[in-house]
Design an enzyme around this catalytic site. Structure first.
Site, PDB file in Angstrom:
ATOM      1  N   ASP A  11       0.848  -1.204   0.000  1.00 53.53           N
ATOM      2  CA  ASP A  11       0.000   0.000   0.000  1.00 53.53           C
ATOM      3  C   ASP A  11       0.884   1.256   0.000  1.00 53.53           C
ATOM      4  O   ASP A  11       0.877   2.032   0.950  1.00 53.53           O
ATOM      5  CB  ASP A  11      -0.943   0.003   1.222  1.00 53.53           C
ATOM      6  CG  ASP A  11      -0.213  -0.033   2.565  1.00 53.53           C
ATOM      7  OD1 ASP A  11       0.947  -0.508   2.614  1.00 53.53           O
ATOM      8  OD2 ASP A  11      -0.793   0.431   3.563  1.00 53.53           O
ATOM      9  N   ASP A  16       6.775   1.341   1.999  1.00 53.82           N
ATOM     10  CA  ASP A  16       6.427   0.389   0.934  1.00 53.82           C
ATOM     11  C   ASP A  16       7.240   0.685  -0.322  1.00 53.82           C
ATOM     12  O   ASP A  16       7.696  -0.237  -1.004  1.00 53.82           O
ATOM     13  CB  ASP A  16       4.953   0.515   0.557  1.00 53.82           C
ATOM     14  CG  ASP A  16       4.018   0.212   1.700  1.00 53.82           C
ATOM     15  OD1 ASP A  16       3.429  -0.865   1.734  1.00 53.82           O
ATOM     16  OD2 ASP A  16       3.881   1.094   2.579  1.00 53.82           O
ATOM     17  N   GLN A 224       7.448  11.415  11.375  1.00 52.01           N
ATOM     18  CA  GLN A 224       7.908  10.511  12.439  1.00 52.01           C
ATOM     19  C   GLN A 224       8.421  11.306  13.629  1.00 52.01           C
ATOM     20  O   GLN A 224       8.207  10.938  14.778  1.00 52.01           O
ATOM     21  CB  GLN A 224       9.036   9.598  11.906  1.00 52.01           C
ATOM     22  CG  GLN A 224       8.576   8.600  10.852  1.00 52.01           C
ATOM     23  CD  GLN A 224       7.698   7.499  11.410  1.00 52.01           C
ATOM     24  OE1 GLN A 224       7.861   7.067  12.540  1.00 52.01           O
ATOM     25  NE2 GLN A 224       6.757   7.031  10.607  1.00 52.01           N
ATOM     26  N   HIS A 236       9.886  -0.002   8.103  1.00 55.72           N
ATOM     27  CA  HIS A 236       9.165  -1.197   8.559  1.00 55.72           C
ATOM     28  C   HIS A 236       9.082  -2.271   7.477  1.00 55.72           C
ATOM     29  O   HIS A 236       9.403  -3.445   7.702  1.00 55.72           O
ATOM     30  CB  HIS A 236       7.714  -0.845   8.929  1.00 55.72           C
ATOM     31  CG  HIS A 236       7.536   0.261   9.903  1.00 55.72           C
ATOM     32  ND1 HIS A 236       7.735   0.114  11.245  1.00 55.72           N
ATOM     33  CD2 HIS A 236       7.138   1.555   9.725  1.00 55.72           C
ATOM     34  CE1 HIS A 236       7.452   1.248  11.866  1.00 55.72           C
ATOM     35  NE2 HIS A 236       7.097   2.138  10.971  1.00 55.72           N
ATOM     36  N   ASP A 237       8.604  -1.851   6.288  1.00 54.40           N
ATOM     37  CA  ASP A 237       8.224  -2.843   5.273  1.00 54.40           C
ATOM     38  C   ASP A 237       9.408  -3.606   4.680  1.00 54.40           C
ATOM     39  O   ASP A 237       9.250  -4.750   4.236  1.00 54.40           O
ATOM     40  CB  ASP A 237       7.428  -2.147   4.153  1.00 54.40           C
ATOM     41  CG  ASP A 237       6.037  -1.744   4.637  1.00 54.40           C
ATOM     42  OD1 ASP A 237       5.564  -2.319   5.638  1.00 54.40           O
ATOM     43  OD2 ASP A 237       5.433  -0.856   4.009  1.00 54.40           O
TER      44      ASP A 237
HETATM   45  C1  BDR Z   1       3.012  -0.216   8.658  1.00 56.40           C
HETATM   46  O1  BDR Z   1       1.932   0.708   8.464  1.00 56.40           O
HETATM   47  C2  BDR Z   1       2.240   1.593   7.408  1.00 56.40           C
HETATM   48  O2  BDR Z   1       2.201   2.907   7.870  1.00 56.40           O
HETATM   49  C3  BDR Z   1       3.612   1.233   6.903  1.00 56.40           C
HETATM   50  O3  BDR Z   1       3.648   1.268   5.488  1.00 56.40           O
HETATM   51  C4  BDR Z   1       3.870  -0.165   7.420  1.00 56.40           C
HETATM   52  O4  BDR Z   1       3.461  -1.145   6.506  1.00 56.40           O
HETATM   53  C5  BDR Z   1       3.729   0.122   9.965  1.00 56.40           C
HETATM   54  O5  BDR Z   1       2.848   0.015  11.035  1.00 56.40           O
HETATM   55 CA    CA Z   2       2.906  -0.649   4.204  1.00 55.90          CA
END
Ligand code: BDR
Ligand code: CA
Length: 314
Positions: A11, A16, A224, A236-237
Site C-alpha cells: 500500500d 512500501d 515521524q 518497517h516494510d
Molecule cells: C506499517 O503501516 C504503514 O504505515 C507502513 O507502510 C507499514 O506497513 C507500519 O505500522
Molecule cells: Ca505498508
C-alpha cells in the site's frame, strides 16, 4: 527446480516504496498487488505504478481491494500524507494496472507457479480474500512474510499495529490459514531506520528516483519526528523482504500467533505466545507454532543495504 518467485502485496506508502525498490533489486517479483491502507487504493495503485515505471521495471501491478472485510477504513494520512507518498514528485504513470483484481492475480499465480511466496506489507485483505475464495492455493504458497503486528506495543492503538488494525478479520484468516507465516512487527521494525543525514544524501543524489524517494523520506521523517519524536525514518516494510535477500540480518523465533478481533482495547493486537522462549520443563504451549516472529535485527547493516539499493537505480 524453478527459482523462488514472489508477489509483493503493498500500500505505497513511504516504506512500501523503499521495500518495493529493494525487493525488485534482489528478487524475482512476478507481480505487485495493491491494497487500501496508507491511502486509498486509487492512490496506492497510482503510487505503485509510478515507482515501477520510474525505476524502469516491468513488473505487472494488479489493483486490489478498497476496504476491509469488516468495519471502517482507518486512514494512514497522518503518517503518509494525502497522496500516500507525500514529498515525492514522481512522473504520473502511463501504464495502467493489469486487468483482473489482486485476489484473482494471487489465485492464478499460486495455481500456476511452483515456489511462490508472498511478501505482504499492507492490510491483509487481498490475501485473506484469495485464500477464502480458493482454499486450494493454501498448499501452493510457500510462505507469507508479513510486516505487521508486534510482540509489544502498537502504533494505530496502544495494542495494535496499523496493518493488522486496518483489517483484523483478514489478518486472523491469514494467521489461521495453515500457511507458514513470517512476521516482522513493530518490536523490531522501530529499532532502526534511515537517519536524517542519509535522507539528505538521497535528496542530493543525481539519479531521479533516489532524489524523489529522498524527498518522500524527508516528508515521512518529519512526520515521524512530530508524531513519535524519532530522529530516523523507520523502514518497517523492508523487514518483510530481508529474510529472502539477507537472511541472517533478522533473527526469528517460532511461536503461535493469533489476532484479537473483539477486544474493546485490543482489537487488531497480534497475541504472540512467547512462553516457549522462556519455558523450562513443565510449561507446554498448547497452540501449534504457526509463525516465525522477528525478535532482533542488525539494523545498521540493513540500512546500509537499503541505501545502496536506492542509490543504484538510474
Ligand atoms: C506499517 O503501516 C504503514 O504505515 C507502513 O507502510 C507499514 O506497513 C507500519 O505500522
Ligand atoms: Ca505498508
Amino acid at each position: 527446480m524453478e527459482s523462488q518467485r514472489y508477489i509483493l502485496d503493498c500500500d505505497p506508502g513511504h516504506d512500501d516504496a523503499v521495500a518495493l525498490l529493494f525487493a525488485a533489486k534482489f528478487l524475482s517479483l512476478v507481480g505487485i498487488t495493491t491494497v487500501f491502507g496508507n491511502s486509498t487504493v486509487d492512490n496506492t495503485t497510482r503510487n505503485a505504478l509510478a515507482i515501477v515505471e520510474s525505476a524502469g521495471l516491468t513488473i505487472p501491478v494488479a489493483r486490489g481491494l478498497s476496504a476491509p472485510l469488516t468495519g471502517e477504513i482507518h486512514s494512514g494520512e497522518s503518517v503518509h500524507g494525502k497522496t500516500g507518498l507525500d514529498g515525492a514528485n514522481l512522473p504520473a504513470p502511463s501504464m495502467p494496472p493489469i486487468t483482473g483484481n489482486a485476489p484473482d492475480f494471487i489465485i492464478d499465480s499460486a495455481r500456476k507457479l511452483d515456489n511462490l511466496s508472498i511478501i505482504a506489507i499492507g492490510p491483509l485483505t487481498n490475501i485473506a480474500t484469495a485464500i477464502t475464495e480458493a482454499p486450494d492455493i493454501k498448499d501452493r504458497i510457500g510462505e507469507i512474510s508479513i510486516m505487521g503486528g508486534s510482540t509489544t506495543f502498537g502504533n494505530a492503538t496502544p495494542a495494535a499495529e496499523f496493518n493488522i488494525y486496518a483489517d483484523p478479520e483478514a489478518a486472523s484468516i491469514v494467521f489461521a490459514s495453515g500457511i507458514h507465516i513470517r512476521m516482522a512487527g513493530l518490536n523490531v521494525t522501530t529499532t532502526f531506520g534511515i537517519a536524517r543525514s542519509q535522507v539528505k544524501k538521497l535528496q542530493d543524489a543525481d539519479n531521479l528516483l533516489a532524489k524523489e524517494i529522498g524527498g518522500a523520506l524527508n516528508y515521512y521523517l518529519q512526520r515521524q519526528t512530530k508524531i513519535y519524536q524519532r530522529e530516523f525514518a523507520p523502514i518497517h516494510d523492508v523487514c518483510a523482504v530481508i529474510p529472502y535477500t539477507h537472511r541472517d540480518l533478522i533473527r526469528y523465533a517460532d511461536m503461535h500467533v493469533d489476532v484479537e478481533c473483539n477486544g474493546t482495547l485490543t482489537r487488531g493486537q497480534t497475541v504472540c505466545d512467547q512462553r516457549g522462549l522462556f519455558a523450562g520443563e513443565g510449561l507446554t504451549t498448547p497452540q501449534p507454532i504457526n509463525t516465525a516472529v522477528a525478535i532482533d535485527a542488525d539494523g545498521k547493516t540493513i540500512v546500509q543495504h537499503v541505501m545502496a539499493s536506492l542509490l543504484s537505480y538510474p
